[in-house]
Design a protein around this motif. Structure first.
Motif, PDB file in Angstrom:
ATOM      1  N   UNK A 171       0.762  -1.174  -0.044  1.00  0.00           N
ATOM      2  CA  UNK A 171       0.036  -0.001   0.065  1.00  0.00           C
ATOM      3  C   UNK A 171       0.885   1.296  -0.243  1.00  0.00           C
ATOM      4  N   UNK A 172       0.508   2.142  -0.587  1.00  0.00           N
ATOM      5  CA  UNK A 172      -1.007   2.568  -1.222  1.00  0.00           C
ATOM      6  C   UNK A 172      -0.739   1.590  -2.541  1.00  0.00           C
ATOM      7  N   UNK A 173      -2.086   1.424  -3.038  1.00  0.00           N
ATOM      8  CA  UNK A 173      -2.280   0.741  -4.543  1.00  0.00           C
ATOM      9  C   UNK A 173      -2.305   1.776  -5.392  1.00  0.00           C
ATOM     10  N   UNK A 174      -1.671   1.233  -6.697  1.00  0.00           N
ATOM     11  CA  UNK A 174      -1.743   1.593  -7.676  1.00  0.00           C
ATOM     12  C   UNK A 174      -0.843   2.871  -7.906  1.00  0.00           C
ATOM     13  N   UNK A 175       0.159   2.917  -7.590  1.00  0.00           N
ATOM     14  CA  UNK A 175       1.154   4.033  -7.591  1.00  0.00           C
ATOM     15  C   UNK A 175       2.371   3.680  -8.502  1.00  0.00           C
ATOM     16  N   UNK A 176       2.965   4.487  -9.208  1.00  0.00           N
ATOM     17  CA  UNK A 176       4.142   4.384 -10.014  1.00  0.00           C
ATOM     18  C   UNK A 176       5.197   5.302  -9.564  1.00  0.00           C
ATOM     19  N   UNK A 177       6.204   4.745  -9.249  1.00  0.00           N
ATOM     20  CA  UNK A 177       7.700   5.458  -9.168  1.00  0.00           C
ATOM     21  C   UNK A 177       8.711   4.577 -10.173  1.00  0.00           C
ATOM     22  N   UNK A 178       9.094   5.071 -10.991  1.00  0.00           N
ATOM     23  CA  UNK A 178       9.968   4.206 -11.954  1.00  0.00           C
ATOM     24  C   UNK A 178      11.458   3.864 -11.382  1.00  0.00           C
ATOM     25  N   UNK A 179      11.846   4.525 -10.451  1.00  0.00           N
ATOM     26  CA  UNK A 179      13.227   4.168  -9.796  1.00  0.00           C
ATOM     27  C   UNK A 179      12.989   3.047  -8.810  1.00  0.00           C
ATOM     28  N   UNK A 180      11.787   2.978  -8.080  1.00  0.00           N
ATOM     29  CA  UNK A 180      11.447   2.147  -7.352  1.00  0.00           C
ATOM     30  C   UNK A 180      11.059   0.759  -8.098  1.00  0.00           C
ATOM     31  N   UNK A 181      10.449   0.947  -8.986  1.00  0.00           N
ATOM     32  CA  UNK A 181      10.061  -0.104 -10.007  1.00  0.00           C
ATOM     33  C   UNK A 181      11.318  -0.931 -10.487  1.00  0.00           C
ATOM     34  N   UNK A 182      12.561  -0.124 -10.892  1.00  0.00           N
ATOM     35  CA  UNK A 182      13.799  -0.667 -11.123  1.00  0.00           C
ATOM     36  C   UNK A 182      14.464  -1.515 -10.330  1.00  0.00           C
ATOM     37  N   UNK A 183      14.142  -0.990  -8.907  1.00  0.00           N
ATOM     38  CA  UNK A 183      14.706  -1.776  -7.818  1.00  0.00           C
ATOM     39  C   UNK A 183      13.840  -3.160  -7.750  1.00  0.00           C
ATOM     40  N   UNK A 184      12.478  -3.071  -7.663  1.00  0.00           N
ATOM     41  CA  UNK A 184      11.719  -4.338  -7.697  1.00  0.00           C
ATOM     42  C   UNK A 184      12.409  -5.099  -8.826  1.00  0.00           C
ATOM     43  N   UNK A 185      12.415  -4.582  -9.985  1.00  0.00           N
ATOM     44  CA  UNK A 185      12.740  -5.530 -11.274  1.00  0.00           C
ATOM     45  C   UNK A 185      14.138  -6.277 -10.854  1.00  0.00           C
ATOM     46  N   UNK A 186      14.963  -5.631 -10.089  1.00  0.00           N
ATOM     47  CA  UNK A 186      16.112  -6.376  -9.805  1.00  0.00           C
ATOM     48  C   UNK A 186      16.085  -7.341  -8.724  1.00  0.00           C
ATOM     49  N   UNK A 187      15.126  -7.337  -7.857  1.00  0.00           N
ATOM     50  CA  UNK A 187      14.880  -8.424  -6.973  1.00  0.00           C
ATOM     51  C   UNK A 187      14.330  -9.510  -7.619  1.00  0.00           C
ATOM     52  N   UNK A 188      13.489  -9.152  -8.760  1.00  0.00           N
ATOM     53  CA  UNK A 188      12.897 -10.178  -9.307  1.00  0.00           C
ATOM     54  C   UNK A 188      13.695 -10.908 -10.073  1.00  0.00           C
ATOM     55  N   UNK A 189      14.734 -10.326 -10.599  1.00  0.00           N
ATOM     56  CA  UNK A 189      15.817 -10.929 -11.433  1.00  0.00           C
ATOM     57  C   UNK A 189      16.582 -12.029 -10.527  1.00  0.00           C
ATOM     58  N   UNK A 190      16.893 -11.528  -9.308  1.00  0.00           N
ATOM     59  CA  UNK A 190      17.408 -12.523  -8.637  1.00  0.00           C
ATOM     60  C   UNK A 190      16.653 -13.712  -8.157  1.00  0.00           C
ATOM     61  N   UNK A 191      14.964 -13.487  -8.041  1.00  0.00           N
ATOM     62  CA  UNK A 191      14.145 -14.587  -7.630  1.00  0.00           C
ATOM     63  C   UNK A 191      14.136 -15.404  -8.701  1.00  0.00           C
ATOM     64  N   UNK A 192      14.123 -14.943 -10.255  1.00  0.00           N
ATOM     65  CA  UNK A 192      14.169 -15.780 -11.374  1.00  0.00           C
ATOM     66  C   UNK A 192      15.408 -16.726 -11.163  1.00  0.00           C
ATOM     67  N   UNK A 193      16.546 -16.201 -11.088  1.00  0.00           N
ATOM     68  CA  UNK A 193      17.887 -17.102 -11.161  1.00  0.00           C
ATOM     69  C   UNK A 193      17.710 -18.215 -10.085  1.00  0.00           C
TER      70      UNK A 193
END
Length: 305
Positions: free
Chosen positions: A89-111
């Motif tokens: 929360x909050x829902x439906x918000x967008x922050x591109x720099x935060x999203x890139x950090x999240x994607x980095x976490x997902x990359x580790x999860x995928x590996x």
């Protein structure tokens, strides 16, 4: 109105493996798609897919996901915190720099997935997610490669492409959303042409309706926090193209008015690792027939190289 058809990939036999990961303090949802007959001890080359501005898993990306699975890849999609199947929360918000950090976490999860070859991973990003792929690829030279289509490379160009009246209204609501206490102010993510929302051009509403009709079980919360729009002019991932050390395929649409393709800036960077293909299309055309097979062919050729 263009004659668009959502690609039919129902013939592809896919096994969907759900998982969760924690990012930015939220428990988030991800899905690994693999060919149905994949053995549990088999490791596949993988693709991490990053969706666009208001994306959730499989929204307008399912045809690409299924096609990549049919080609023998494991494909992971995920939801950002506060979106889709993810908590936060909050829902439906967008922050591109935060999203890139999240994607980095997902990359580790995928590996870490047992059916994934951690040394054979390609990033795939569309629209706003294309910008995140540039950010992420510049940080991970160990990746096999990256694909970006109709990428949002320059938030300043996207901002200036917004009609002035709508831009002023978005800015005022965004500022009010930023400073006022209590619940967020939401605006439509996608709207009909000429109506108020963050995206109304290039047949955005028609694209959403056709995609949702093809996936009636999906559902879509068509709203975004107004303050999200304030981040757009400051997000300029094209400035990091020079730092990309992995092979990258970039497909830009010359008639894109949602995320204008800044070909002059890409040429100015002149990164030899980046292969650029320009197509005569708008922002949403690549997701649909008749253009989808051509775009997919370019991407499969790159992946098999």
């Amino acid at each position: 109105m263009k004659s668009r058809r959502y690609p039919d990939t129902s013939h592809v036999r896919v096994r969907a493996i759900k998982s969760t990961f924690t990012a930015e303090g939220a428990l988030c949802g991800a899905t690994l798609h693999v060919p149905e007959d994949t053995r549990t001890d088999q490791q596949l080359p993988a693709i991490l897919m990053l969706g666009g501005w208001g994306s959730v898993q499989m929204a307008m990306t399912s045809s690409f996901t299924h096609s990549f699975v049919e080609a023998g890849f494991a494909v992971m999609e995920f939801d950002y915190p506060g979106w889709g199947a993810s908590g936060g929360f909050p829902r439906q918000g967008i922050n591109p720099w935060r999203r890139t950090r999240v994607a980095d976490t997902v990359l580790a999860h995928l590996k870490s997935q047992p059916m994934v070859d951690a040394h054979q991973i390609t990033l795939w990003g569309t629209s706003f997610g294309g910008g995140h792929v540039v950010d992420l690829a510049s940080q991970h030279p160990e990746l096999t490669g990256a694909i970006i289509q109709v990428p949002m490379l320059d938030g300043r160009a996207a901002t200036f492409a917004t009609p002035l009246g709508r831009l002023l209204k978005l800015s005022m609501l965004g500022l009010l959303d930023l400073i006022k206490p209590g619940a967020l102010i939401y605006v439509p993510t996608i709207s009909r042409e000429g109506e108020f929302g963050t995206m109304d051009r290039d047949g955005a509403w028609d694209a959403m309706e056709r995609a949702m009709a093809a996936l009636p079980h999906l559902g879509y919360d068509n709203r975004v926090a107004a303050k999200s729009a304030l981040t757009m002019p400051f997000y300029r991932p094209w400035l990091r193209l020079k730092d990309v050390k992995v092979p990258m395929l970039m497909i830009g649409a010359t008639s894109d008015t949602v995320a204008p393709f800044v070909s002059d800036k890409v040429r100015r960077v002149g990164n030899p690792n980046v292969q650029v293909i320009e197509i005569d299309a708008d922002h949403f055309d690549p997701y649909f027939d008749p253009l989808f097979p051509e775009v997919l062919a370019h991407q499969l050729k790159f992946l098999r190289r």
